[in-house]
Write a protein that holds these residues in place. Structure first.
Motif, PDB file in Angstrom:
ATOM      1  N   GLY A 119       0.831  -1.193   0.000  1.00  0.00           N
ATOM      2  CA  GLY A 119       0.000   0.000   0.000  1.00  0.00           C
ATOM      3  C   GLY A 119       0.866   1.244   0.000  1.00  0.00           C
ATOM      4  N   GLY A 120       0.375   2.320  -0.568  1.00  0.00           N
ATOM      5  CA  GLY A 120       1.155   3.534  -0.690  1.00  0.00           C
ATOM      6  C   GLY A 120       1.318   4.320   0.595  1.00  0.00           C
ATOM      7  N   ASP A 121       0.466   4.095   1.596  1.00  0.00           N
ATOM      8  CA  ASP A 121       0.503   4.919   2.804  1.00  0.00           C
ATOM      9  C   ASP A 121       1.841   4.844   3.538  1.00  0.00           C
ATOM     10  N   ASP A 122       2.424   3.661   3.608  1.00  0.00           N
ATOM     11  CA  ASP A 122       3.707   3.525   4.307  1.00  0.00           C
ATOM     12  C   ASP A 122       4.810   4.287   3.578  1.00  0.00           C
ATOM     13  N   LEU A 123       4.836   4.202   2.251  1.00  0.00           N
ATOM     14  CA  LEU A 123       5.844   4.917   1.479  1.00  0.00           C
ATOM     15  C   LEU A 123       5.644   6.424   1.608  1.00  0.00           C
ATOM     16  N   ILE A 124       4.411   6.878   1.556  1.00  0.00           N
ATOM     17  CA  ILE A 124       4.128   8.309   1.698  1.00  0.00           C
ATOM     18  C   ILE A 124       4.565   8.797   3.073  1.00  0.00           C
ATOM     19  N   THR A 125       4.306   8.011   4.107  1.00  0.00           N
ATOM     20  CA  THR A 125       4.746   8.369   5.456  1.00  0.00           C
ATOM     21  C   THR A 125       6.264   8.410   5.528  1.00  0.00           C
ATOM     22  N   ASP A 126       6.934   7.455   4.895  1.00  0.00           N
ATOM     23  CA  ASP A 126       8.395   7.449   4.878  1.00  0.00           C
ATOM     24  C   ASP A 126       8.945   8.695   4.188  1.00  0.00           C
TER      25      ASP A 126
END
Length: 122
Positions: free
Chosen positions: A78-85
């Motif tokens: 999911g993209g949320d973890d990458l966006i948070t990173d």
């Protein structure tokens, strides 16, 4: 001079307009990428542009190439973890995340990112 970072939640932004994106997720992400490259970030964003723009894609939208002005990052899940990173890595630098996802807004806000909704984009 360091440009403000603009991180775009591709799945959330594409999914905010019922234009048939579900039939061609990669094509919809490419159209979003091209709009970002042509118009930049939000006209009324919390920071003046221009921006360093990162479009985060996931799932069936993977395979979208970067173009001048827009770096495309593929999320492994999911993209949320990458966006948070990305927001965490930008701590101390002006950062705007484009998403309507409330939980993601909370997560990136912990790192100082400001958020705008999908309608803020041209």
């Amino acid at each position: 001079m360091t440009l403000p970072l603009l991180v775009v939640d591709g799945a959330n932004v594409v999914g905010s307009v019922p234009d048939g994106w579900w039939k061609d997720r990669r094509g919809a992400a490419e159209r979003l990428r091209d709009r970002l490259a042509a118009h930049g970030g939000p006209a009324d964003g919390p920071y003046p542009g221009p921006y360093e723009i990162v479009l985060v894609v996931e799932g069936r939208a993977r395979g979208v190439a970067s173009v001048p002005g827009v770096r495309v990052e593929e999320a492994p899940a999911g993209g949320d973890d990458l966006i948070t990173d990305l927001a965490r890595a930008a701590a101390g630098r002006p950062c705007v995340v484009v998403t309507a996802d409330r939980e993601l807004r909370r997560r990136v806000g912990e790192w100082g990112a400001r958020c705008v909704g999908p309608r803020a984009l041209p």
